[in-house]
Scaffold this motif. Structure first.
Motif, PDB file in Angstrom:
ATOM      1  N   PHE A 234       0.900  -1.296  -0.097  1.00  0.00           N
ATOM      2  CA  PHE A 234       0.065  -0.128  -0.121  1.00  0.00           C
ATOM      3  C   PHE A 234       0.669   1.324  -0.043  1.00  0.00           C
ATOM      4  O   PHE A 234       2.079   1.426   0.781  1.00  0.00           O
ATOM      5  CB  PHE A 234      -1.186  -0.042   1.197  1.00  0.00           C
ATOM      6  CG  PHE A 234      -2.058  -1.128   1.326  1.00  0.00           C
ATOM      7  CD1 PHE A 234      -3.310  -0.914   0.474  1.00  0.00           C
ATOM      8  CD2 PHE A 234      -1.798  -2.392   1.770  1.00  0.00           C
ATOM      9  CE1 PHE A 234      -4.089  -1.846   0.453  1.00  0.00           C
ATOM     10  CE2 PHE A 234      -2.487  -3.266   2.017  1.00  0.00           C
ATOM     11  CZ  PHE A 234      -3.817  -3.012   1.311  1.00  0.00           C
ATOM     12  N   GLU A 235       0.573   2.057  -0.947  1.00  0.00           N
ATOM     13  CA  GLU A 235       1.285   3.302  -1.123  1.00  0.00           C
ATOM     14  C   GLU A 235       0.645   4.582  -0.456  1.00  0.00           C
ATOM     15  O   GLU A 235      -0.477   4.667  -0.957  1.00  0.00           O
ATOM     16  CB  GLU A 235       1.743   3.609  -2.649  1.00  0.00           C
ATOM     17  CG  GLU A 235       2.724   4.874  -2.847  1.00  0.00           C
ATOM     18  CD  GLU A 235       2.954   5.166  -4.492  1.00  0.00           C
ATOM     19  OE1 GLU A 235       3.721   6.086  -4.497  1.00  0.00           O
ATOM     20  OE2 GLU A 235       2.393   4.156  -5.020  1.00  0.00           O
ATOM     21  N   PHE A 284      -7.270   3.077   2.204  1.00  0.00           N
ATOM     22  CA  PHE A 284      -7.483   3.005   3.604  1.00  0.00           C
ATOM     23  C   PHE A 284      -6.934   4.335   4.301  1.00  0.00           C
ATOM     24  O   PHE A 284      -6.196   4.951   3.727  1.00  0.00           O
ATOM     25  CB  PHE A 284      -6.304   1.836   4.283  1.00  0.00           C
ATOM     26  CG  PHE A 284      -7.042   0.577   4.036  1.00  0.00           C
ATOM     27  CD1 PHE A 284      -7.987  -0.290   4.696  1.00  0.00           C
ATOM     28  CD2 PHE A 284      -6.528  -0.217   2.717  1.00  0.00           C
ATOM     29  CE1 PHE A 284      -8.482  -0.963   4.568  1.00  0.00           C
ATOM     30  CE2 PHE A 284      -7.307  -1.393   2.565  1.00  0.00           C
ATOM     31  CZ  PHE A 284      -8.164  -1.996   3.413  1.00  0.00           C
ATOM     32  N   ILE A 285      -7.646   4.539   5.362  1.00  0.00           N
ATOM     33  CA  ILE A 285      -7.277   5.824   6.116  1.00  0.00           C
ATOM     34  C   ILE A 285      -6.530   5.430   7.422  1.00  0.00           C
ATOM     35  O   ILE A 285      -7.050   4.684   8.108  1.00  0.00           O
ATOM     36  CB  ILE A 285      -8.561   6.607   6.322  1.00  0.00           C
ATOM     37  CG1 ILE A 285      -9.103   6.848   4.957  1.00  0.00           C
ATOM     38  CG2 ILE A 285      -8.390   7.924   7.136  1.00  0.00           C
ATOM     39  CD1 ILE A 285     -10.707   7.248   5.223  1.00  0.00           C
ATOM     40  N   GLY A 313      -3.775   0.617  -2.660  1.00  0.00           N
ATOM     41  CA  GLY A 313      -2.823  -0.672  -3.129  1.00  0.00           C
ATOM     42  C   GLY A 313      -3.491  -1.109  -4.419  1.00  0.00           C
ATOM     43  O   GLY A 313      -4.738  -1.315  -4.621  1.00  0.00           O
ATOM     44  N   ASP A 314      -2.532  -1.124  -5.343  1.00  0.00           N
ATOM     45  CA  ASP A 314      -2.706  -1.935  -6.814  1.00  0.00           C
ATOM     46  C   ASP A 314      -3.078  -3.201  -6.738  1.00  0.00           C
ATOM     47  O   ASP A 314      -2.089  -3.842  -5.942  1.00  0.00           O
ATOM     48  CB  ASP A 314      -1.601  -1.267  -7.905  1.00  0.00           C
ATOM     49  CG  ASP A 314      -1.654   0.125  -8.076  1.00  0.00           C
ATOM     50  OD1 ASP A 314      -2.651   0.905  -8.230  1.00  0.00           O
ATOM     51  OD2 ASP A 314      -0.516   0.435  -8.327  1.00  0.00           O
ATOM     52  N   ASN A 315      -4.101  -3.653  -7.481  1.00  0.00           N
ATOM     53  CA  ASN A 315      -4.204  -5.299  -7.521  1.00  0.00           C
ATOM     54  C   ASN A 315      -4.366  -5.702  -5.870  1.00  0.00           C
ATOM     55  O   ASN A 315      -3.753  -6.739  -5.506  1.00  0.00           O
ATOM     56  CB  ASN A 315      -3.059  -5.974  -7.857  1.00  0.00           C
ATOM     57  CG  ASN A 315      -2.880  -5.725  -9.450  1.00  0.00           C
ATOM     58  OD1 ASN A 315      -3.963  -5.525 -10.177  1.00  0.00           O
ATOM     59  ND2 ASN A 315      -1.784  -5.493  -9.867  1.00  0.00           N
ATOM     60  N   GLY A 352       6.941   3.105  11.118  1.00  0.00           N
ATOM     61  CA  GLY A 352       7.048   1.410  11.673  1.00  0.00           C
ATOM     62  C   GLY A 352       6.021   0.664  11.118  1.00  0.00           C
ATOM     63  O   GLY A 352       6.307  -0.238  11.003  1.00  0.00           O
ATOM     64  N   MET A 353       4.726   1.260  11.019  1.00  0.00           N
ATOM     65  CA  MET A 353       3.434   0.718  10.380  1.00  0.00           C
ATOM     66  C   MET A 353       3.821   0.144   8.871  1.00  0.00           C
ATOM     67  O   MET A 353       3.574  -0.941   8.654  1.00  0.00           O
ATOM     68  CB  MET A 353       2.482   1.430  10.346  1.00  0.00           C
ATOM     69  CG  MET A 353       1.123   0.731  10.051  1.00  0.00           C
ATOM     70  SD  MET A 353      -0.229   1.821   9.923  1.00  0.00           S
ATOM     71  CE  MET A 353       0.102   2.297   8.111  1.00  0.00           C
ATOM     72  N   LYS A 354       4.575   0.941   8.183  1.00  0.00           N
ATOM     73  CA  LYS A 354       4.746   0.538   6.759  1.00  0.00           C
ATOM     74  C   LYS A 354       5.755  -0.702   6.798  1.00  0.00           C
ATOM     75  O   LYS A 354       5.733  -1.475   5.784  1.00  0.00           O
ATOM     76  CB  LYS A 354       5.648   1.613   6.266  1.00  0.00           C
ATOM     77  CG  LYS A 354       4.343   2.759   5.668  1.00  0.00           C
ATOM     78  CD  LYS A 354       5.052   3.834   5.046  1.00  0.00           C
ATOM     79  CE  LYS A 354       4.181   5.252   4.827  1.00  0.00           C
ATOM     80  NZ  LYS A 354       4.970   6.321   4.220  1.00  0.00           N
TER      81      LYS A 354
END
Length: 403
Positions: A234-235, A284-285, A313-315, A352-354
């Motif tokens: 997710f970007e 997503f938020i 997120g793609d796909n 950190g979540m990423k």
């Protein structure tokens, strides 16, 4: 001239005025179950004892009961229940009433109020009347105590009940209302069962820690699942100057709604909307201030406060990832190392979540699982709406059938 005591609607063949009586005048006696001092005598097997929390509106919940031994039961022989006794909660939700079923004749109670009615009063009618809005208001206004409110025997004795003078009319009303209760119970059980099925499926549709495939596969897929960093799947994006889009409010566990439809009465400066972030439907938020993990899903296109972070997120199928992001494993295990602060001051370390490793099945498998979860959600919503409608209809009927 005295106003006649008659309901708005009633069954054919009945025309007499209704009477107002104190509940004490309709009862052989009103007593209190076994007192607190007897708690040490509980054992793991023996005779059923009910508590205030077992009393639900119009039924006795026997899913969590206390047992007492025979010697203890003999000591309190005068506290035994009879079929059709009224049990009324003293604490928790004071005034909530149910009728003792025949199968629990001889059981006992712990601190609940027990009303044994005389002949000529239908216990199910009395129970419905106590649980009506009128009864709720009475017990709310009369309950006593400091921290934990409660109702005493005297409060129940003084309860003013209006009822038909004939047992036949009371029974017609009671049987009619029991039909509603049976329908409500049926839909509640279906709803509970669907929620259990969903919970079980969610536990089995995602791989356990260290495993590459889930316990249950939907759609015949066999490939191993990948593990990738959340920030790679997710970007994060930040697009502003979309004042043409509606402002959204985030609802915990419910995605987003239009801000003007929110009951929170949030105030915001419309001149600052150009600084709000755009979010696309199903993206997503994330809010840095953590609430149950801090992740939600956009139900529509719109704009949100710049305090939020938006991820696309793609796909990816958000129907698949949303329950994962709201799972206890994600919130309490994977995300926990990246949450800092105490109590309501907790915040998420977004970088950190990423870095959290998340499961990544094929897009087609995501869609298969997401579609199955969506079907369950739709069924749950359908039964919840039916249940809510039945309760509304019954409430309206009660208002017109009681004086």
């Amino acid at each position: 001239m005295n106003e006649r005591k008659i309901p708005k609607i009633r069954f054919k063949g009945f025309s007499d005025d209704w009477e107002q009586r104190k509940l004490s005048g309709l009862c052989e006696n009103i007593t209190v179950g076994i007192a607190n001092s007897a708690t040490h005598a509980y054992t793991d097997d023996g005779i059923v004892m009910f508590r205030n929390q077992n009393i639900k509106e119009n039924y006795l919940d026997d899913s969590d009961v206390i047992f007492i031994d025979e010697e203890f039961e003999k000591k309190y022989v005068n506290k035994r229940l009879k079929a059709n006794d009224l049990l009324v909660a003293r604490t928790g939700y004071p005034g909530t009433a149910c009728v003792v079923p025949e199968k629990y004749e001889g059981s006992q109670t712990f601190t609940t109020l027990i009303a044994r009615l005389k002949e000529g009063t239908n216990p199910f009618y009395a129970c419905q009347y106590i649980n009506s809005d009128y009864g709720k208001k009475y017990f709310l206004a009369t309950q006593i105590g400091g921290g934990q409110k409660n109702s005493g025997a005297g409060i129940l004795e003084d309860f003013p009940m209006i009822l038909p003078p004939t047992i036949e009319e009371q029974e017609r009303i009671a049987n009619f209302l029991k039909h509603f209760d049976n329908l409500i119970t049926l839909h509640q059980r279906k709803l509970d069962k669907l929620r259990i099925v969903k919970k079980s499926m969610l536990e089995k549709c995602f791989p356990k820690n260290g495993e590459k495939v889930p316990q249950i596969r939907i759609g015949g897929f066999t490939d191993d699942w990948e593990q990738r960093k959340l920030g790679e799947v997710f970007e994060e994006y930040s697009e502003k100057n979309h004042e043409e889009l509606p402002a959204l409010t985030i609802i915990q566990g419910g995605g987003t709604i239009l801000r003007e439809e929110s009951d929170r009465a949030l105030q915001y400066d419309k001149s600052s909307l150009s600084n709000y972030k755009m979010v696309r439907k199903d993206d997503f938020i994330v809010h840095l201030r953590s609430f149950e993990g801090g992740l939600e899903k956009a139900n529509t296109d719109g704009i949100i406060s710049p305090a939020y972070h938006t991820f696309h997120g793609d796909n990816t199928d958000s129907r698949f990832y949303y329950p994962f992001f709201r799972s206890r494993r994600f919130i309490d295990v994977l995300l926990k190392p990246h949450v800092y602060g105490i109590r309501d001051g907790k915040s998420i370390d977004i970088e950190g979540m990423k870095s959290i490793m998340i499961p990544v099945p094929s897009y087609n498998e995501q869609k298969a699982i997401g579609g199955y979860i969506e079907t369950l959600d739709n069924l749950i919503t359908l039964h919840q709406r039916k249940l809510d409608k039945l309760r509304i209809v019954k409430k309206s009927v009660l208002a017109d059938m009681f004086v």
